[in-house]
Write a protein that holds these residues in place. Structure first.
Motif, PDB file in Angstrom:
ATOM      1  N   LYS A 327       0.827  -1.204   0.000  1.00 27.14           N
ATOM      2  CA  LYS A 327       0.000   0.000   0.000  1.00 27.14           C
ATOM      3  C   LYS A 327       0.861   1.255   0.000  1.00 27.14           C
ATOM      4  O   LYS A 327       0.690   2.155  -0.837  1.00 27.14           O
ATOM      5  N   TYR A 328       1.812   1.354   0.942  1.00 29.32           N
ATOM      6  CA  TYR A 328       2.595   2.584   1.065  1.00 29.32           C
ATOM      7  C   TYR A 328       3.699   2.681   0.028  1.00 29.32           C
ATOM      8  O   TYR A 328       4.061   3.784  -0.402  1.00 29.32           O
ATOM      9  N   SER A 330       3.440   1.516  -3.102  1.00 29.67           N
ATOM     10  CA  SER A 330       2.757   1.935  -4.328  1.00 29.67           C
ATOM     11  C   SER A 330       2.263   3.370  -4.219  1.00 29.67           C
ATOM     12  O   SER A 330       2.243   4.104  -5.214  1.00 29.67           O
ATOM     13  N   ALA A 331       1.864   3.802  -3.003  1.00 27.70           N
ATOM     14  CA  ALA A 331       1.437   5.193  -2.817  1.00 27.70           C
ATOM     15  C   ALA A 331       2.604   6.151  -3.049  1.00 27.70           C
ATOM     16  O   ALA A 331       2.433   7.247  -3.598  1.00 27.70           O
ATOM     17  N   THR A 332       3.803   5.737  -2.633  1.00 24.08           N
ATOM     18  CA  THR A 332       4.997   6.553  -2.870  1.00 24.08           C
ATOM     19  C   THR A 332       5.254   6.695  -4.368  1.00 24.08           C
ATOM     20  O   THR A 332       5.538   7.791  -4.865  1.00 24.08           O
ATOM     21  N   ARG A 335       2.785   9.053  -5.901  1.00 23.51           N
ATOM     22  CA  ARG A 335       3.122  10.454  -5.622  1.00 23.51           C
ATOM     23  C   ARG A 335       4.223  10.957  -6.551  1.00 23.51           C
ATOM     24  O   ARG A 335       4.248  12.133  -6.913  1.00 23.51           O
ATOM     25  N   LYS A 347      -6.318   8.147  -6.942  1.00 26.23           N
ATOM     26  CA  LYS A 347      -5.764   7.975  -5.602  1.00 26.23           C
ATOM     27  C   LYS A 347      -6.800   7.387  -4.650  1.00 26.23           C
ATOM     28  O   LYS A 347      -6.484   6.575  -3.785  1.00 26.23           O
ATOM     29  N   HIS A 350      -6.997   3.767  -5.410  1.00 29.13           N
ATOM     30  CA  HIS A 350      -5.819   3.096  -4.871  1.00 29.13           C
ATOM     31  C   HIS A 350      -5.990   2.800  -3.383  1.00 29.13           C
ATOM     32  O   HIS A 350      -5.703   1.686  -2.912  1.00 29.13           O
ATOM     33  N   VAL A 351      -6.464   3.780  -2.606  1.00 28.54           N
ATOM     34  CA  VAL A 351      -6.655   3.585  -1.163  1.00 28.54           C
ATOM     35  C   VAL A 351      -7.719   2.529  -0.896  1.00 28.54           C
ATOM     36  O   VAL A 351      -7.536   1.643  -0.053  1.00 28.54           O
ATOM     37  N   THR A 354      -6.279  -1.048  -1.854  1.00 30.08           N
ATOM     38  CA  THR A 354      -5.270  -1.584  -0.926  1.00 30.08           C
ATOM     39  C   THR A 354      -5.879  -1.902   0.438  1.00 30.08           C
ATOM     40  O   THR A 354      -5.556  -2.921   1.044  1.00 30.08           O
ATOM     41  N   SER A 418      -2.261   9.821   1.193  1.00 30.27           N
ATOM     42  CA  SER A 418      -2.605   8.996   0.034  1.00 30.27           C
ATOM     43  C   SER A 418      -3.772   9.583  -0.737  1.00 30.27           C
ATOM     44  O   SER A 418      -3.826   9.507  -1.973  1.00 30.27           O
ATOM     45  N   MET A 435       4.688   9.272   2.996  1.00 31.91           N
ATOM     46  CA  MET A 435       4.267   7.969   2.491  1.00 31.91           C
ATOM     47  C   MET A 435       5.352   6.925   2.728  1.00 31.91           C
ATOM     48  O   MET A 435       5.070   5.813   3.168  1.00 31.91           O
TER      49      MET A 435
END
Length: 530
Positions: A327-328, A330-332, A335, A347, A350-351, A354, A418, A435
């Motif tokens: 999760k984090y 892929s969030a990075t 971004r 986004k 995505h949240v 995940t 996120s 993130m």
């Protein structure tokens, strides 16, 4: 003539018999041991492991290696038929008999080792009673019973990954229930045989003596780590496991720890104003790859399916660490390629995706538990965190704060990052850094649980303090660079999650919808919040 020939044929063919009480091997099993590191031979139907005798054999190792994995009866009879010494010596290497053993084999066994009880004594095995085992309950002589096997754990105390205390707590007793409840690996199961000295003959389901002897013959101390590390670095030796044979998980773990340490020093030295994860440089991409591979590599370890003890990393949590890391990480990446204010719906998707994976995984393993730090408003009474009983002790207040409120605040701030709930005036490089640092408490907490399980630290104040330190960098960044939009969304989310039955996915959608609507229709409220 025909009758005479039949008599001669009958005398030449020895009947195949089942020799009760002796371990039995097939010829295929014997044939697989035809090397210097594992050399078995068969003499008159009896199987011998002569690996340790190769270097000491008076005739050299060549005659034994020539017949390794096969039948050496003719050579043994020709050279040693009248040698009592040779018969006694080879008796010490007896493993069992081949599956097509004959009456001649039974007579040969009597000559080389005597009866089965003598055979067991030759392999340091003996039948014990629980009363005899109970006498060995000290560090100097520590015996335990596991699945009917009497294990002399004295030499293994300091090598035990969970520390000596856990074994000494059951010294002189039947430790089967505790051993099974922990969920030990296959290597640990074999090690109980390696250190076996006997068995409880009166216990129901008494163990197979053949299995014990086979394990004692095949295992080596390499399975439990080097004596050098055990003697000189006992704490580090507890982290060494025979399961991670290629040391992949160890190398990834060391790389992750070094990476966190270096980046934390850079961050703190520059007062949280210099960021290291701003761009997708080769180093940063490799960093995310290492942190993603670390929890995946942990899948090689055998863990229980359900949580039976507080210090056990169980399967649902093992998968949870993988999903939150994904999760984090892929969030990075998201971004890096999607500036602030863009792709809000992407986004949001995505949240939701995940978090949905995490909740589905937890549902499959825990059924009724949802995997969130705070289970719901019915679990606790005051602000969804502390109960009346907790408020009577500052220690309990601290415990609840670190285990529930602090991670919830940290995770919520990360979720707001996120969802892009940071105003355009916020330093967007700082949001990317938030993130990345959200990975630390996820992976660090899993590592601290391992330290507890290995007996290196206790599940007390120090572990909670370590967890607080892991939460600090990401939370500090969020508090330093957040704006009114951030904090309004964060505390609204926490209030709704703690005090109302509002679903988190509905809250995410409402937040994003509100920000999109307010962005398209500026008002005094938005200007004031920015």
């Amino acid at each position: 003539m025909r009758f005479a020939a039949l008599l001669l044929f009958s005398a030449a063919v020895r009947p195949v018999v089942a020799i009760e009480g002796w371990p039995t091997f097939t010829w295929a099993e014997v044939g697989s041991h035809a090397t210097k590191s594992s050399c078995w031979i068969v003499v008159r139907g009896a199987v011998f492991d002569v690996t340790k005798w190769l270097q000491n054999h008076p005739g050299g190792e060549a005659p034994l290696m020539k017949r390794a994995g096969g039948d050496a009866t003719e050579a043994f009879q020709r050279l040693h038929s009248n040698s009592q010494t040779a018969h006694q010596k080879i008796g010490g290497f007896l493993l069992g008999v081949v599956s097509n053993a004959t009456n001649d084999t039974e007579a040969f066994l009597q000559k080389v080792v005597g009866d089965r009880h003598q055979y067991e004594e030759n392999h340091d095995l003996k039948a014990y009673t629980m009363e005899e085992v109970a006498l060995h309950n000290t560090r100097e002589s520590c015996w335990i019973v596991i699945q009917g096997v009497v294990v002399d754990a004295t030499e293994f105390l300091d090598k035990h990954p969970g520390g000596a205390k856990r074994i000494l707590g059951r010294a002189g007793q039947n430790a089967t229930e505790q051993f099974d409840r922990i969920g030990h690996s296959e290597t640990a199961q074999e090690l109980t045989r390696y250190y076996a000295i006997g068995y409880i003959s009166t216990m129901s389901g008494a163990p197979d003596v053949r299995a014990i002897i086979q394990a004692k013959q095949s295992l080596s101390l390499r399975e439990i780590g080097s004596d050098f590390w055990t003697t000189n670095f006992p704490l580090l030796s507890r982290l060494n496991t025979g399961i991670d044979k290629k040391h992949v998980h160890k190398l990834l773990g060391i790389s992750a720890i070094v990476n966190w340490g270096v980046r934390a020093c850079v961050l703190i030295a520059n007062r949280f104003e210099h960021f290291t994860m701003t761009n997708p440089t080769p180093l940063n991409v490799a960093t995310l790859a290492i942190h993603m591979a670390l929890p995946v590599a942990s899948l090689q370890f055998e863990v229980p399916k359900v949580k039976k003890e507080f210090f056990i990393i169980f399967q649902s949590y093992q998968l949870e660490v993988i999903w939150f890391t994904l999760k984090y990480a892929s969030a990075t990446v998201l971004r890096w390629y999607s500036p602030a204010g863009n792709d809000r719906l992407l986004k949001l998707a995505h949240v939701i995706l995940t978090h949905g994976i995490v909740d589905l995984s937890n549902w499959l393993f825990r059924l009724t538990e949802n995997g969130t730090p705070v289970r719901g408003r019915d679990d606790y009474r005051f602000l969804g965190i502390w109960s009346e009983w907790d408020m009577r002790s500052w220690e309990r207040v601290f415990h609840r704060t670190i285990n529930h409120l602090a991670p919830m605040l940290s995770q919520t701030l990360a979720v707001m990052a996120s969802l892009d709930m940071y105003g355009n005036s916020v330093n967007q490089d700082a949001v990317t850094e938030i993130m990345f640092w959200s990975l630390l408490p996820i992976q660090g907490h899993a590592f601290s649980l391992t330290l507890v399980r290995k007996g290196i630290i206790d599940d007390g104040f120090f572990k909670k303090f370590l967890y607080f330190l892991m939460l600090f960098p990401g939370t500090r960044l969020a508090l330093k660079y957040g704006d009114r939009v951030t904090f309004t969304c964060t505390f609204t989310y926490m209030f709704l999650r703690c005090m109302t039955p509002a679903p988190k996915y509905g809250i995410y959608v409402a937040f994003v919808a509100a920000v999109i609507w307010m962005t398209k229709k500026p008002s005094k409220t938005i200007k004031a919040m920015n």
